[in-house]
Design a protein around this motif. Structure first.
Motif, PDB file in Angstrom:
ATOM      1  N   PHE B  39     -25.395   7.106 -65.495  1.00 37.79           N
ATOM      2  CA  PHE B  39     -25.772   7.416 -66.867  1.00 37.79           C
ATOM      3  C   PHE B  39     -25.759   8.934 -67.077  1.00 37.79           C
ATOM      4  N   ALA B  40     -26.312   9.625 -66.103  1.00 40.61           N
ATOM      5  CA  ALA B  40     -26.354  11.085 -66.195  1.00 40.61           C
ATOM      6  C   ALA B  40     -24.943  11.663 -66.160  1.00 40.61           C
ATOM      7  N   PHE B  41     -24.115  11.095 -65.302  1.00 42.87           N
ATOM      8  CA  PHE B  41     -22.749  11.627 -65.216  1.00 42.87           C
ATOM      9  C   PHE B  41     -21.987  11.372 -66.516  1.00 42.87           C
ATOM     10  N   ASP B  42     -22.268  10.229 -67.096  1.00 44.42           N
ATOM     11  CA  ASP B  42     -21.680   9.896 -68.390  1.00 44.42           C
ATOM     12  C   ASP B  42     -21.984  10.981 -69.425  1.00 44.42           C
ATOM     13  N   GLU B  43     -23.224  11.424 -69.429  1.00 46.70           N
ATOM     14  CA  GLU B  43     -23.627  12.481 -70.364  1.00 46.70           C
ATOM     15  C   GLU B  43     -22.840  13.759 -70.110  1.00 46.70           C
ATOM     16  N   ILE B  44     -22.662  14.050 -68.855  1.00 45.40           N
ATOM     17  CA  ILE B  44     -21.898  15.251 -68.488  1.00 45.40           C
ATOM     18  C   ILE B  44     -20.469  15.135 -69.027  1.00 45.40           C
TER      19      ILE B  44
END
Lengths: 367, 214
Positions: B39-44
């Motif tokens: 999820f965090a990488f998606d935001e990146i």
């Protein structure tokens, strides 16, 4: 200074001249209208170029994150670009395919496959992609849920040798051909992998504290995956700077193969080693800013959850609390304060709180 | 002629999307992504996709190839997050990865087969701004042609410097060339563009001057 500044004009624009050079160029510009004019035009070129926007097809950026996510979740898949990315092309094929070919020939010659995998290969010889005496699938599954990856190296062995040899020659123009056996093999291996992802997704689909995907955990990977990773690391390592860890990271695939007797699969000892590595990495991780402390807190919590039965889990829980307190001290955010208090209380309320003293001390720092 | 020098200096000091201090939320996201949080990488990816795409498409000049480059760049960044120093800004790093991949692609035998570029990737949507007159449209077409005429290596250096605001040292690392080579390639690229755009630069300079005096 003599003559016109030439390429130093461009460097002046970028602020990339030493003080001495700069003074010289500026002195020249005061004397030479032509160069001054040129400088102005060069600056105008940059400014104009910056005004021109880039257009992508409509909807492209809505879909891109999902497409990237799909590929991140299948880390062992051979990236299309790895094949043509510089020297990676020849090298990847040589590393991925040659061992398979080699191993097949070996097994014809050697009466006992076991002996092949146990033998230490000469330094010049690439390690076999798959140990002939690899543990049975059932055995693998018992060790880690995502063991499906381990099969990939084996499936790659199905590639027709002729094709594989052609690829090993690194003939770039035959990219599609060469790429195919391995990619096909990976596709075949996909269902297991997909079901593993489905299971994970069914639980907690990407919640902030979701368990890490196989890529980040000490999940076993195939020799294929590792070769590609090692390759990528080798290509990238030189310019993607950083931590001392990077060296260990790159060395790891080879180490692991040796440790596991040339096998592609992570031994139980290997898992223990990975946990220890992760633990050590967390211990060494700096937390000098609030976000770092917060991230460290989350990472410790995740670690504690992943190894809940391990003696290190308690230390991890305490360290998570300490990192949380630190996050509040550094950032003074209410959310951090609340989290730190809640986690601290939860720890102290548990029946088994061997380090209650330490946690109480940490909590005293809070208002 | 002090005014001209000042113009040069003002440009030096410029740092539009200044990657001075990486913001706290970003470091947090990266830390989570590094720990395996998709999820965090998606935001990146969402934060940087446009920038990375722009860098890639400006070098390779084709959407389909740029798309490949962007995906691969994010994938590599994800794999290498463990080695990335979170205290540093992510943008320049991912752009460097993308630029390296883009240049390698353009140099590859496969790219030569693909040869002809699509319609200029940079052709702007007409009528986007009322200020964009005929001259402006012509100038943009000329710029696109001139950029097309540069070698991929020159284009990469120009893109990383002018759009991504990287230092010569960073560019040298990204493209695996010396700082001296960065300097000479960049100078040659700018000079070629300057010559091609000379008829249009007057207007651009006038606009810049107006903007600067306000």
């Amino acid at each position: 200074m003599s003559g016109h500044p030439g390429e130093r004009l461009s460097a002046l624009l970028d602020g990339e001249l030493s003080a001495v050079e700069r003074a010289a160029v500026e002195a020249h510009l005061r004397e030479c209208a032509a160069c001054a004019r040129q400088l102005e035009e060069l600056a105008a070129v940059d400014a104009f170029a910056r005004e021109v926007p880039v257009e992508a097809p409509s909807g492209y950026f809505d879909q891109l994150p999902g497409r990237v996510r799909a590929r991140v979740r299948r880390p062992a898949r051979i990236p299309r670009m790895a094949v043509w990315a510089a020297a990676a092309a020849a090298a990847v094929m040589a590393v991925v395919v040659t061992p398979v070919v080699f191993q097949r020939e070996q097994s014809v010659m050697a009466p006992a496959p076991q002996a092949v995998s146990q033998a230490t290969p000469p330094a010049t010889m690439p390690p076999p992609a798959v140990p002939a005496g690899a543990p049975a699938p059932a055995e693998r599954a018992a060790v880690a849920p995502s063991a499906g990856f381990a099969e990939r190296g084996a499936v790659a062995g199905v590639a027709p040798p002729a094709r594989a040899k052609g690829a090993a020659l690194g003939r770039l123009q035959e990219r599609e051909e060469a790429d195919k056996p391995v990619t096909d093999a990976l596709d075949k291996a996909q269902p297991r992998d997909a079901s593993a992802i489905a299971r994970r997704d069914a639980g907690e689909p990407m919640a902030p504290m979701a368990p890490p995907p196989p890529a980040a955990t000490p999940a076993p990977k195939s020799a294929v995956a590792e070769s590609v990773e090692a390759q990528a690391a080798a290509v990238e390592g030189a310019r993607v700077e950083s931590y001392e860890e990077s060296k260990k990271e790159r060395a790891r695939p080879a180490d692991r193969k040796l440790a596991a007797g040339g096998g592609a699969f992570a031994h139980p000892d290997d898992r223990a080693l990975m946990i220890e590595k992760r633990y050590q990495a967390l211990l060494a991780r700096p937390a000098t800013t609030a976000p770092q402390a917060r991230a460290l807190r989350d990472a410790w919590e995740l670690f504690a959850r992943d190894v809940s039965a391990d003696p290190r889990a308690d230390e991890a829980r305490v360290r998570a609390i300490e990192a949380g307190v630190r996050a509040w001290k550094l950032g003074h955010e209410e959310a951090d304060l609340a989290t730190a208090r809640a986690r601290g209380r939860a720890y102290l309320a548990a029946e088994n709180a061997p380090q209650a003293e330490r946690v109480r001390a940490a909590l005293e720092a809070l208002p | 002629m002090p005014s001209r020098l000042d113009a040069g200096r003002a440009l030096e000091a410029r740092s539009p999307a200044g990657p001075a201090a990486p913001d706290a939320a970003e470091a947090d996201l990266l830390a989570r992504a590094r720990d395996g949080n998709l999820f965090a990488f998606d935001e990146i990816v969402k934060r940087y996709q446009r920038r990375v795409y722009a860098t890639a498409v400006r070098i390779v000049r084709r959407h389909d190839v740029a798309d490949d480059v962007v995906q691969e760049a994010f994938l590599r960044a994800h794999q290498a997050l463990g080695r990335f120093d979170l205290a540093r800004p992510f943008g320049p790093w991912i752009c460097r990865i993308a630029a390296n991949l883009a240049v390698n692609h353009v140099r590859s035998p496969q790219a030569r087969e693909e040869a002809l570029p699509e319609a200029h990737a940079e052709t702007p949507v007409p009528g986007g701004s009322p200020l964009v007159g005929v001259l402006e449209t012509e100038a943009r077409a000329e710029l696109a042609r001139a950029l097309e005429g540069l070698s991929a290596d020159q284009r990469a250096v120009f893109v990383l410097r002018v759009y991504d605001d990287l230092s010569y040292k960073e560019i040298a690392e990204a493209l695996e060339i010396s700082i001296g080579t960065v300097m000479s390639r960049l100078s040659r690229a700018r000079e070629r563009l300057r010559v091609a755009l000379t008829p249009y630069l007057g207007a651009a300079m006038a606009r810049r001057a107006e903007g600067g005096e306000r």
